[in-house]
Design a protein around this motif. Structure first.
Motif, PDB file in Angstrom:
ATOM      1  N   ALA A 129      -0.486  -4.973   2.279  1.00 54.04           N
ATOM      2  CA  ALA A 129       0.377  -5.545   1.248  1.00 54.04           C
ATOM      3  C   ALA A 129      -0.290  -6.766   0.648  1.00 54.04           C
ATOM      4  CB  ALA A 129       1.737  -5.918   1.823  1.00 54.04           C
ATOM      5  N   ALA A 130       0.133  -7.123  -0.543  1.00 54.50           N
ATOM      6  CA  ALA A 130      -0.379  -8.309  -1.224  1.00 54.50           C
ATOM      7  C   ALA A 130       0.780  -9.013  -1.903  1.00 54.50           C
ATOM      8  CB  ALA A 130      -1.443  -7.918  -2.242  1.00 54.50           C
ATOM      9  N   LEU A 131       0.788 -10.334  -1.818  1.00 57.35           N
ATOM     10  CA  LEU A 131       1.810 -11.151  -2.449  1.00 57.35           C
ATOM     11  C   LEU A 131       1.170 -11.928  -3.583  1.00 57.35           C
ATOM     12  CD1 LEU A 131       2.906 -10.590   0.496  1.00 57.35           C
ATOM     13  CD2 LEU A 131       4.153 -12.741   0.284  1.00 57.35           C
ATOM     14  N   PHE A 132       1.743 -11.839  -4.755  1.00 57.67           N
ATOM     15  CA  PHE A 132       1.194 -12.509  -5.935  1.00 57.67           C
ATOM     16  C   PHE A 132       2.217 -13.466  -6.530  1.00 57.67           C
ATOM     17  CE2 PHE A 132      -0.685  -8.078  -6.413  1.00 57.67           C
ATOM     18  CZ  PHE A 132      -1.846  -8.385  -5.747  1.00 57.67           C
TER      19      PHE A 132
ATOM     20  N   VAL B  49       0.965   0.442  -4.403  1.00 58.88           N
ATOM     21  CA  VAL B  49      -0.399   0.427  -4.934  1.00 58.88           C
ATOM     22  C   VAL B  49      -1.317   1.192  -3.995  1.00 58.88           C
ATOM     23  CG1 VAL B  49      -2.369  -1.039  -5.538  1.00 58.88           C
ATOM     24  CG2 VAL B  49      -0.044  -1.798  -6.076  1.00 58.88           C
ATOM     25  N   ASP B  50      -2.225   1.955  -4.558  1.00 54.82           N
ATOM     26  CA  ASP B  50      -3.228   2.675  -3.773  1.00 54.82           C
ATOM     27  C   ASP B  50      -4.485   1.803  -3.687  1.00 54.82           C
ATOM     28  OD1 ASP B  50      -4.972   4.375  -2.549  1.00 54.82           O
ATOM     29  OD2 ASP B  50      -4.786   6.008  -4.000  1.00 54.82           O
ATOM     30  N   PHE B  51      -4.609   1.055  -2.589  1.00 59.69           N
ATOM     31  CA  PHE B  51      -5.745   0.153  -2.436  1.00 59.69           C
ATOM     32  C   PHE B  51      -7.039   0.897  -2.112  1.00 59.69           C
ATOM     33  CE2 PHE B  51      -2.258  -2.927  -1.642  1.00 59.69           C
ATOM     34  CZ  PHE B  51      -2.615  -3.871  -2.599  1.00 59.69           C
ATOM     35  N   SER B  52      -6.949   2.205  -1.862  1.00 56.77           N
ATOM     36  CA  SER B  52      -8.171   2.983  -1.655  1.00 56.77           C
ATOM     37  C   SER B  52      -8.883   3.256  -2.979  1.00 56.77           C
ATOM     38  CB  SER B  52      -7.853   4.311  -0.952  1.00 56.77           C
ATOM     39  OG  SER B  52      -7.105   5.157  -1.810  1.00 56.77           O
ATOM     40  N   LYS B  53      -8.221   2.924  -4.092  1.00 58.54           N
ATOM     41  CA  LYS B  53      -8.821   3.023  -5.420  1.00 58.54           C
ATOM     42  C   LYS B  53      -8.902   1.605  -5.993  1.00 58.54           C
ATOM     43  CE  LYS B  53      -6.960   7.661  -6.232  1.00 58.54           C
ATOM     44  NZ  LYS B  53      -6.073   8.496  -7.077  1.00 58.54           N
TER      45      LYS B  53
ATOM     46  N   SER C 172       0.837  -1.196   0.000  1.00 60.01           N
ATOM     47  CA  SER C 172       0.000   0.000   0.000  1.00 60.01           C
ATOM     48  C   SER C 172       0.872   1.247   0.000  1.00 60.01           C
ATOM     49  CB  SER C 172      -0.905   0.004   1.233  1.00 60.01           C
ATOM     50  OG  SER C 172      -1.504   1.260   1.419  1.00 60.01           O
ATOM     51  N   ASP C 173       0.404   2.286  -0.685  1.00 58.91           N
ATOM     52  CA  ASP C 173       1.163   3.545  -0.717  1.00 58.91           C
ATOM     53  C   ASP C 173       1.200   4.234   0.636  1.00 58.91           C
ATOM     54  OD1 ASP C 173      -1.501   4.262  -0.647  1.00 58.91           O
ATOM     55  OD2 ASP C 173      -1.404   5.639  -2.353  1.00 58.91           O
ATOM     56  N   LYS C 174       0.483   3.669   1.605  1.00 54.40           N
ATOM     57  CA  LYS C 174       0.504   4.220   2.966  1.00 54.40           C
ATOM     58  C   LYS C 174       1.558   3.539   3.844  1.00 54.40           C
ATOM     59  CE  LYS C 174      -4.468   5.224   2.823  1.00 54.40           C
ATOM     60  NZ  LYS C 174      -4.639   4.768   1.423  1.00 54.40           N
ATOM     61  N   TYR C 175       2.208   2.516   3.305  1.00 49.79           N
ATOM     62  CA  TYR C 175       3.169   1.750   4.084  1.00 49.79           C
ATOM     63  C   TYR C 175       4.460   1.547   3.299  1.00 49.79           C
ATOM     64  CZ  TYR C 175      -0.928   0.645   6.925  1.00 49.79           C
ATOM     65  OH  TYR C 175      -2.048   0.741   7.704  1.00 49.79           O
ATOM     66  N   VAL C 176       5.468   1.050   4.018  1.00 48.66           N
ATOM     67  CA  VAL C 176       6.762   0.747   3.411  1.00 48.66           C
ATOM     68  C   VAL C 176       7.161  -0.661   3.831  1.00 48.66           C
ATOM     69  CG1 VAL C 176       9.207   1.384   3.302  1.00 48.66           C
ATOM     70  CG2 VAL C 176       7.457   3.176   3.470  1.00 48.66           C
ATOM     71  N   LEU C 177       7.675  -1.436   2.903  1.00 51.14           N
ATOM     72  CA  LEU C 177       8.124  -2.782   3.240  1.00 51.14           C
ATOM     73  C   LEU C 177       9.340  -2.733   4.157  1.00 51.14           C
ATOM     74  CD1 LEU C 177       7.969  -4.761  -0.150  1.00 51.14           C
ATOM     75  CD2 LEU C 177       6.378  -4.922   1.781  1.00 51.14           C
ATOM     76  N   ASP C 178       9.415  -3.690   5.071  1.00 50.50           N
ATOM     77  CA  ASP C 178      10.608  -3.848   5.894  1.00 50.50           C
ATOM     78  C   ASP C 178      11.803  -4.092   4.965  1.00 50.50           C
ATOM     79  OD1 ASP C 178      11.742  -4.729   8.762  1.00 50.50           O
ATOM     80  OD2 ASP C 178      12.465  -6.139   7.236  1.00 50.50           O
TER      81      ASP C 178
ATOM     82  N   LEU D  61      -4.545  -3.007 -12.339  1.00 52.52           N
ATOM     83  CA  LEU D  61      -3.093  -3.162 -12.363  1.00 52.52           C
ATOM     84  C   LEU D  61      -2.689  -4.620 -12.132  1.00 52.52           C
ATOM     85  CD1 LEU D  61      -0.300  -1.654 -12.392  1.00 52.52           C
ATOM     86  CD2 LEU D  61      -0.490  -1.574  -9.906  1.00 52.52           C
ATOM     87  N   ILE D  62      -3.305  -5.242 -11.131  1.00 53.30           N
ATOM     88  CA  ILE D  62      -2.993  -6.641 -10.806  1.00 53.30           C
ATOM     89  C   ILE D  62      -3.432  -7.566 -11.941  1.00 53.30           C
ATOM     90  CG2 ILE D  62      -3.490  -8.528  -9.209  1.00 53.30           C
ATOM     91  CD1 ILE D  62      -3.973  -6.255  -7.070  1.00 53.30           C
ATOM     92  N   ASN D  63      -4.634  -7.340 -12.465  1.00 47.74           N
ATOM     93  CA  ASN D  63      -5.163  -8.206 -13.511  1.00 47.74           C
ATOM     94  C   ASN D  63      -4.373  -8.086 -14.815  1.00 47.74           C
ATOM     95  OD1 ASN D  63      -7.180  -9.226 -11.849  1.00 47.74           O
ATOM     96  ND2 ASN D  63      -8.672  -7.680 -12.451  1.00 47.74           N
ATOM     97  N   GLN D  64      -3.901  -6.889 -15.110  1.00 49.23           N
ATOM     98  CA  GLN D  64      -3.073  -6.702 -16.302  1.00 49.23           C
ATOM     99  C   GLN D  64      -1.782  -7.515 -16.188  1.00 49.23           C
ATOM    100  OE1 GLN D  64      -1.977  -2.619 -17.066  1.00 49.23           O
ATOM    101  NE2 GLN D  64      -0.822  -3.123 -18.913  1.00 49.23           N
ATOM    102  N   TRP D  65      -1.190  -7.496 -14.997  1.00 51.79           N
ATOM    103  CA  TRP D  65       0.041  -8.269 -14.760  1.00 51.79           C
ATOM    104  C   TRP D  65      -0.231  -9.765 -14.894  1.00 51.79           C
ATOM    105  CZ3 TRP D  65       1.341 -11.614 -10.589  1.00 51.79           C
ATOM    106  CH2 TRP D  65       2.704 -11.940 -10.487  1.00 51.79           C
TER     107      TRP D  65
END
Length: 406
Positions: A193-196, A154-158, A131-137, A165-169
């Protein structure tokens, strides 16, 4: 819910297409001489895959199932680096090593190895969306890069934009086989966060099924109940084993792509698939696969062409097989200064088996025998005409597994 514990979503997207082309003499010889180094982690992937497949099969009305637990295990091994102590211990047991660090290193190496194969044959890719509100360790981000993961903010608020974005990838990595695995409704602003993961395989049989030989034949969905299915036909010498323990016949179909093969496990009885799954979930398939041997004669082999798409909610499945701590214990080392826990684990997988590409080629063989050789033996007849189990392997690593029940 504790506001300091944000949701984390796992997505495993799996796509596989299987086509057939005529093999070449060199590839046939190479297959016959192949030597694979089976590791303890291969055994763990094998058993874990069969446990997941059994649980998925039992939980669904539709008994045609395809899944790639390998993709899930690679994500879990990456997640393990950030997990709490209880989850680390639990994951180490299922991932294959008592030493969690050693296990994670093995999966990292496997991820790198698979990602370096020809992408038109096998594509393995990971994406970490934070999320654009957080930073990975920092340590987790470094581990993700070592797995060859893409890192995105990623801005999960949108949710519409995030899903697109995820589906395109996913569509790009699976060559359009899986286009919309994530819906906007499934994404919420509190995701940290999301892991794909994506695994895509496009293989061509080393030995052909000719399209003109495919005929409508009976496929027995249960005792005394048959439906018509298009059955592909092949006559060739194949690797085979009759497993007394599984109470099934095991046959190997090699791919033209080096190191890849499909293993078909046909129960001895029409209603024997649940029993085969139960035994496979206890011991895996590799012990039987490693003992496959040439039949020494041709095999008259018939197998249905089929297409299966499966969507699985892994949360219930994982809990059934003993992986629960990831949903209960927060992971302190994934997002900087914010513990997170898993909220959802799901997968969409696809498989297609047909004769595509087998229209204008030929396989020629010449056999030399002593002057007093006995007459040729009658071919072994093997009709895959009732529910069966199948697996696709790279060397001794199970990449995909599924069931087909008609």
């Amino acid at each position: 819910m504790d506001k300091m514990i944000k949701l984390m979503v796992f997505l495993v997207v799996a796509g596989v297409t299987l086509a057939q082309e005529y093999g070449e003499d060199e590839l046939e010889i190479e297959h016959l001489l192949r030597q694979y180094t089976r590791t303890p982690v291969d055994d763990s992937i094998d058993v874990f895959t069969m446990k997941v497949l059994k649980a998925a099969y039992e939980s669904r009305e539709d008994k045609n199932v395809v899944s790639s637990p390998l993709g899930l295990m690679m994500l879990l091994s990456l997640y393990e680096r950030a997990a709490g102590p209880a989850a680390k211990e639990e994951l180490a047991r299922f991932l294959g090593e008592a030493d969690a660090k050693q296990s994670s290193e093995w999966y990292k190496d496997l991820s790198v190895t698979l990602s370096e194969l020809e992408p038109q044959q096998l594509a393995v890719a990971h994406k970490i969306a934070v999320s654009d509100k957080y930073v990975l360790d920092e340590q987790f981000a470094a581990a993700a890069r070592a797995y060859r993961s893409e890192l995105d903010s990623v801005d999960f608020s949108k949710p519409m934009e995030a899903a697109a974005l995820i589906n395109q990838w996913a569509a790009e990595k699976t060559k359009g086989l899986i286009k919309e695995p994530v819906s906007a409704d499934s994404l919420t602003p509190d995701i940290a966060a999301a892991l794909f993961n994506v695994i895509y395989f496009n293989g061509h049989w080393n030995v052909p099924f000719k399209a003109e030989d495919t005929k409508e034949k009976n496929f027995y969905v249960s005792r005394g109940v048959a439906v018509k299915k298009p059955m592909m036909h092949l006559r060739h010498s194949l690797y085979f084993r009759k497993s007394k323990e599984l109470r099934a016949r095991v046959i190997e179909l090699p791919y033209k792509e080096k190191g890849f093969r499909m293993v078909v496990v046909l129960p001895d009885h029409v209603d024997g698939l649940p029993s085969v799954l139960k035994k496979a979930a206890q011991k895996g398939l590799l012990s039987d696969v490693s003992r496959l041997s040439p039949t020494g004669r041709d095999v008259e082999f018939d197998m249905p062409k089929f297409e299966v798409r499966t969507k699985l909610d892994f949360k219930n499945i994982l809990s059934k097989i003993g992986v629960s701590q990831i949903f209960e214990e927060p992971a302190p080392g994934l997002v900087k200064n914010t513990p997170v826990k898993v909220s959802k684990v799901f997968q969409e997988a696809f498989i297609k088996v047909d004769e595509k590409g087998a229209t204008a080629s030929a396989f020629t063989g010449m056999f030399l025998v002593p002057p007093m050789a006995p007459p040729p033996r009658e071919p072994l007849k093997l009709m895959v005409d009732h529910p069966f189990l199948y697996a696709i392997l790279y060397r001794d690593t199970v990449v995909f597994a599924g069931t087909y029940s008609g």
